[in-house]
Design an enzyme around this catalytic site. Sequence first.
Site, PDB file in Angstrom:
ATOM      1  N   CYS A   1      28.656  81.067  -2.684  1.00  4.83           N
ATOM      2  CA  CYS A   1      30.086  81.329  -2.831  1.00  4.83           C
ATOM      3  C   CYS A   1      30.263  82.249  -4.034  1.00  4.83           C
ATOM      4  O   CYS A   1      29.283  82.815  -4.529  1.00  4.83           O
ATOM      5  CB  CYS A   1      30.878  80.026  -2.981  1.00  4.83           C
ATOM      6  SG  CYS A   1      30.404  79.026  -4.406  1.00  4.83           S
ATOM      7  N   THR A   2      31.471  82.411  -4.523  1.00  8.58           N
ATOM      8  CA  THR A   2      31.729  83.383  -5.587  1.00  8.58           C
ATOM      9  C   THR A   2      30.997  83.049  -6.881  1.00  8.58           C
ATOM     10  O   THR A   2      30.271  83.889  -7.432  1.00  8.58           O
ATOM     11  CB  THR A   2      33.240  83.491  -5.870  1.00  8.58           C
ATOM     12  OG1 THR A   2      33.925  83.761  -4.658  1.00  8.58           O
ATOM     13  CG2 THR A   2      33.528  84.602  -6.878  1.00  8.58           C
TER      14      THR A   2
END
Length: 322
Positions: A178-179
């Site tokens: 994810c980020t």
Amino acid sequence: MNKPYSILLYYCYTPIADPEAFREEHHLLCLELNLLGRIIISKEGLNGTVSGLKEDCDKYMEIVKADPRFAKVDFKVDESDKHAFAKLHVRTKVEIVHSGLLHIDPNVRTGIHLEPREFKEMKDRDDVVIMDMRSDYEYSVGRFKNAVTLDIENFREFPEKIDALKEELKGKKILTYCTGGIKCEKASAFLLEQGFEDVYQLHGGIIKYGKEAGGEDFEGKCYVFDNRVAVDVNTVNPKVISKCHVCGTVEDRMVNCANPVCNLHVPICEKCGWELEGACSTECKEHPEKRAYDGTGYYQKNLNGYNPLKGFNRRKTSTVSN
């Protein structure tokens, strides 16, 4: 030349006995250091992204890590010419990222953390599946080559999507990303709970991978939750994968539709952006509540009565009297 501002992205799953008391203390710390951004505090930990002058951000990181509860925080740091936020929000919530998986404690069990170089070495193996834990508007502008994406608008929808993928993932090593890494903490733990055996997560997420592994094979830009909207991470083999929502030309410039009722997150080229005044369609352009477009397609959220200066004057008065 070094830029004067820093942008910090961080999280930490750690017990906080009194989130409300800590929220006020932390909120005042950010005010004193002139930081702007969004911070979420809950009984399960801390999640934030803030910006400020480099020396102020350095002091903030020093103070946070000096607290034994947050000694393991891994700050992702970007340089900037200016603040990445216009306001400060420090709030308490039930979770530091909304998943609905309240029973999962990543400190007890989670997927194996892979450093960027380890993730890079594993990602192309035949027995590996790379899985994107982010929402559809995030991966639409950028994602890892060959990644499995989930048709979700919010991370809380993730658990119900896994059943449909069980056959596809059977016998595979699952690499989640994810980020910044926070969603993978509970996502990888949930996958283990569901019976998947070989589960891994990219430590530090896309942002750290870009800094330490050159972002190789991350195609497009990484969506971020600040004024920049989307940032480049791949310096090895960059590629634009998104198209303008209006005209279909290759474009990775992300905007929020100027119609607040719609607020769609999509790529829109500069030409269409100006022609539609920041809207994603003619209908949205003509909406009576349409916001004024300044060319960025980024709009600050309504504070909804939240006062970032509450308590600050009281703190200053108390400090002076002491």
